[in-house]
Design a protein around this motif. Structure first.
Motif, mmCIF file in Angstrom:
data_model
loop_
_atom_site.group_PDB
_atom_site.id
_atom_site.type_symbol
_atom_site.label_atom_id
_atom_site.label_comp_id
_atom_site.label_asym_id
_atom_site.label_seq_id
_atom_site.Cartn_x
_atom_site.Cartn_y
_atom_site.Cartn_z
ATOM 1 N N PHE A 78 0.687 -1.263 0.148
ATOM 2 C CA PHE A 78 -0.066 -0.112 0.058
ATOM 3 C C PHE A 78 0.956 1.308 0.013
ATOM 4 C CE2 PHE A 78 -1.367 3.298 3.009
ATOM 5 C CZ PHE A 78 -2.327 3.841 2.448
ATOM 6 N N LEU A 79 1.953 1.216 0.903
ATOM 7 C CA LEU A 79 2.703 2.331 0.765
ATOM 8 C C LEU A 79 3.598 2.423 -0.402
ATOM 9 C CD1 LEU A 79 4.040 2.905 4.617
ATOM 10 C CD2 LEU A 79 2.588 4.301 3.187
ATOM 11 N N SER A 80 4.085 1.416 -0.878
ATOM 12 C CA SER A 80 5.156 1.496 -2.018
ATOM 13 C C SER A 80 4.703 1.436 -3.194
ATOM 14 C CB SER A 80 6.093 0.079 -1.968
ATOM 15 O OG SER A 80 6.723 0.014 -0.411
ATOM 16 N N PHE A 81 3.611 0.661 -3.678
ATOM 17 C CA PHE A 81 3.325 0.368 -4.879
ATOM 18 C C PHE A 81 1.443 0.534 -5.320
ATOM 19 C CE2 PHE A 81 6.374 -2.978 -3.738
ATOM 20 C CZ PHE A 81 7.541 -2.369 -4.584
ATOM 21 N N PHE A 82 0.802 0.737 -4.232
ATOM 22 C CA PHE A 82 -0.663 0.752 -4.677
ATOM 23 C C PHE A 82 -0.868 2.261 -5.197
ATOM 24 C CE2 PHE A 82 -3.096 -2.303 -1.946
ATOM 25 C CZ PHE A 82 -2.344 -3.299 -2.189
ATOM 26 N N VAL A 83 -1.816 2.273 -6.143
ATOM 27 C CA VAL A 83 -2.223 3.577 -6.918
ATOM 28 C C VAL A 83 -3.077 4.668 -5.997
ATOM 29 C CG1 VAL A 83 -3.059 4.726 -8.886
ATOM 30 C CG2 VAL A 83 -1.752 2.503 -8.969
ATOM 31 N N TRP A 84 -2.327 5.638 -5.705
ATOM 32 C CA TRP A 84 -2.979 6.622 -4.988
ATOM 33 C C TRP A 84 -2.050 7.961 -4.967
ATOM 34 C CZ3 TRP A 84 -1.227 8.494 0.143
ATOM 35 C CH2 TRP A 84 -0.336 7.530 0.845
ATOM 36 N N GLY A 87 0.687 13.120 -3.726
ATOM 37 C CA GLY A 87 1.087 14.545 -4.198
ATOM 38 C C GLY A 87 -0.096 15.356 -4.203
ATOM 39 N N ARG A 88 -1.367 14.929 -4.596
ATOM 40 C CA ARG A 88 -2.516 15.568 -4.669
ATOM 41 C C ARG A 88 -3.135 15.847 -3.247
ATOM 42 N NH1 ARG A 88 -8.210 13.877 -7.772
ATOM 43 N NH2 ARG A 88 -9.410 15.873 -7.464
ATOM 44 N N ILE A 89 -2.871 14.565 -2.299
ATOM 45 C CA ILE A 89 -3.582 14.881 -1.054
ATOM 46 C C ILE A 89 -2.479 15.945 -0.514
ATOM 47 C CG2 ILE A 89 -3.163 13.762 1.231
ATOM 48 C CD1 ILE A 89 -3.906 10.980 -0.355
ATOM 49 N N LEU A 381 8.505 6.139 1.951
ATOM 50 C CA LEU A 381 8.964 7.181 2.965
ATOM 51 C C LEU A 381 8.330 8.480 2.893
ATOM 52 C CD1 LEU A 381 10.993 8.304 4.984
ATOM 53 C CD2 LEU A 381 12.531 8.845 3.128
ATOM 54 N N ILE A 382 7.911 8.980 1.725
ATOM 55 C CA ILE A 382 7.309 10.395 1.426
ATOM 56 C C ILE A 382 5.771 10.142 1.729
ATOM 57 C CG2 ILE A 382 6.259 11.886 -0.276
ATOM 58 C CD1 ILE A 382 9.305 12.176 0.262
ATOM 59 N N CYS A 387 1.353 10.537 5.845
ATOM 60 C CA CYS A 387 0.505 10.176 6.628
ATOM 61 C C CYS A 387 0.438 10.758 8.007
ATOM 62 C CB CYS A 387 0.484 8.587 6.697
ATOM 63 S SG CYS A 387 -0.350 8.001 5.174
ATOM 64 N N SER A 388 1.703 10.786 8.495
ATOM 65 C CA SER A 388 2.051 11.314 9.923
ATOM 66 C C SER A 388 1.391 12.554 9.876
ATOM 67 C CB SER A 388 3.664 11.161 10.355
ATOM 68 O OG SER A 388 3.804 11.592 11.542
ATOM 69 N N ARG A 389 1.797 13.224 9.184
ATOM 70 C CA ARG A 389 1.517 14.962 8.943
ATOM 71 C C ARG A 389 -0.268 15.125 8.784
ATOM 72 N NH1 ARG A 389 2.461 17.746 4.726
ATOM 73 N NH2 ARG A 389 3.756 15.926 3.289
ATOM 74 N N MET A 390 -0.529 14.210 8.219
ATOM 75 C CA MET A 390 -2.241 14.437 8.087
ATOM 76 C C MET A 390 -2.825 14.008 9.585
ATOM 77 S SD MET A 390 -4.843 14.670 6.247
ATOM 78 C CE MET A 390 -4.309 14.613 4.684
ATOM 79 N N VAL A 391 -2.286 13.028 10.472
ATOM 80 C CA VAL A 391 -2.696 12.726 11.729
ATOM 81 C C VAL A 391 -2.400 13.950 12.545
ATOM 82 C CG1 VAL A 391 -2.027 11.420 13.824
ATOM 83 C CG2 VAL A 391 -2.392 10.313 11.440
#
Length: 434
Positions: A78-84, A87-89, A381-382, A387-391
């Motif tokens: 999910f962190l490495s390869f899933f498509v999401w 940058g837009r978030i 990493l990015i 995710c941490s910044r969103m929390v």
């Protein structure tokens, strides 16, 4: 739930306060649903965010996956390869900050953070200065941009950007970069250049800073100041004592010592323009140990504009400020590109606003796993940092709400009315936090 202390300032919350978080979190995350192609990927994102908020001993992929019942490999992918679109978030998060918390007194704080890591596989890891351990150490360094309203009693803060500092040794080894998923277009940039790019991007997303503030790693570099000048950004930053300037324009363009640029510490000690100035006593802030008081004086100087063949004074003037701590006798030197009519009190208020980013890092590591990444790809990493910044953004928003800074018609601001909105969707995930 340790993270609740960030919100309430206490180790306990009432049941009503806890329930009030459910619709607010659900409403926030649904705003970003458009950044995910598949619902299952969106659910993994929710799960990862909640894992970062949960009371886990370590908030990396494996503990979060095991606690939530998701396969470890699935959360890694999910962190490495899933498509999401992470940058837009990030862009939408910056829009959100300005829409909800934009203010005329906003300060952007530029800072880097080192995270101690073992091994040689984490993107960007090498022996370099690590603030976390306070020495040269094996670590990963991130370059960050914080937004704060700088309110003394209830400051809102949000980390707007986090980028990897890619050391030259990595940038020159493209095979190693490709193995870590680092794009070929990502080259070596000094931290100050990354910071300028972050400010430029944030401004392009509608973020408006009244000031920028930073430490001596950035303030000591003339090229950084010239970049801020081109952006039209007003700033103040600490500088090293050996930074050069001219207190007055030299009579001749000569290499002789009498006409050369001088160190700022010597300018503040020996130059007539400073010796004739009186010290101003200022209480910067009040802590539990009492007021923190500094003696301050300032004057306008010329920085050094260097080329390949020569160095000359800048045409424009900058502030040079020296501050002496009354209790410890510590000396600090600051430069600012603020206009000549800017008050010394205002500049000192901004100069000492860097405590916001120090506090943010401390809380983000404790409450949102900011430094707990155990990844081997750049994208992971990015995305972890995002995710941490969103929390942390959510926790900061709830701090404002629970302290009465937001009106009662704000989502989740009242215990009445929309209490059940989104609760059904969140219940399976909130059970993970229990």
């Amino acid at each position: 739930m340790g993270f609740l202390r960030t919100i309430s300032g206490d180790s306990k919350m009432t049941a009503d306060q806890l329930r009030s978080l459910q619709p607010a979190l659900s409403a926030l995350l649904k705003r970003f649903r458009c950044c995910f192609r598949k619902e299952v990927t969106f659910r993994h994102w929710q799960c990862y965010l909640l894992g970062l908020m949960a009371d886990l001993q370590r908030k990396s992929i494996e503990p979060i996956a095991l606690a939530s019942g998701v396969a470890v490999r699935t959360l890694q992918e999910f962190l490495s390869f899933f498509v999401w679109d992470h940058g837009r978030i990030n862009r939408m998060l910056q829009h959100q900050v300005m829409n909800e918390y934009g203010c005329d007194e906003a300060i952007g704080v530029i800072d880097g953070s080192g995270h101690h890591k073992q091994g040689d596989k984490t993107p960007g890891v090498q022996r370099q200065w690590c603030g976390e351990t306070g020495k040269i150490d094996n670590c990963v360094v991130g370059q960050h941009l914080l937004y704060t309203g700088n309110d003394e009693r209830n400051p809102f803060t949000c980390m707007l950007a986090s980028d990897l500092y890619l050391p030259e040794s990595w940038a020159e080894d493209r095979d190693r970069c490709r193995a870590a998923g680092i794009p070929d277009e990502l080259k070596y940039r000094p931290k100050w250049q990354i910071a300028l790019d972050q400010v430029t991007d944030a401004e392009g997303n509608g973020v408006r800073f009244n000031w920028l503030s930073f430490d001596e790693e950035y303030g000591s570099i003339p090229a950084f100041w010239f970049g801020l000048d081109r952006l039209g950004m007003r700033a103040i930053g600490e500088v090293r004592r050996n930074v050069l300037c001219w207190p007055t324009l030299p009579k001749y363009g000569s290499l002789r010592g009498a006409f050369a640029a001088k160190r700022v510490d010597n300018v503040c000690r020996f130059s007539p323009v400073f010796r004739e100035k009186k010290w101003h006593r200022m209480t910067i802030k009040t802590t539990t140990r009492g007021p923190v008081t500094w003696q301050v004086k300032a004057e306008r100087v010329h920085l050094v504009e260097a080329s390949e063949s020569t160095s000359r004074p800048t045409d424009r003037l900058y502030w040079l400020i020296v501050a002496r701590n009354e209790k410890t006798e510590e000396m600090k030197y600051f430069v600012s590109n603020a206009p000549g009519n800017t008050t010394l009190k205002m500049m000192m208020k901004v100069a000492f606003a860097r405590w916001h980013v120090e506090k943010w890092f401390e809380r983000a590591k404790q409450e949102a796993g900011f430094g707990a990444f155990e990844v081997r790809t750049y994208t992971s990493l990015i995305r972890h940092w995002l995710c941490s910044r969103m929390v942390m953004y959510f926790l900061a928003a709830q701090t404002q709400r629970l302290r009465g800074e937001k009106s009662e018609d704000h989502v989740g601001a009242s215990g009445r009315g929309h209490q059940g909105a989104g609760q059904q969707d969140m219940e399976p995930l909130l059970a993970f936090m229990a």
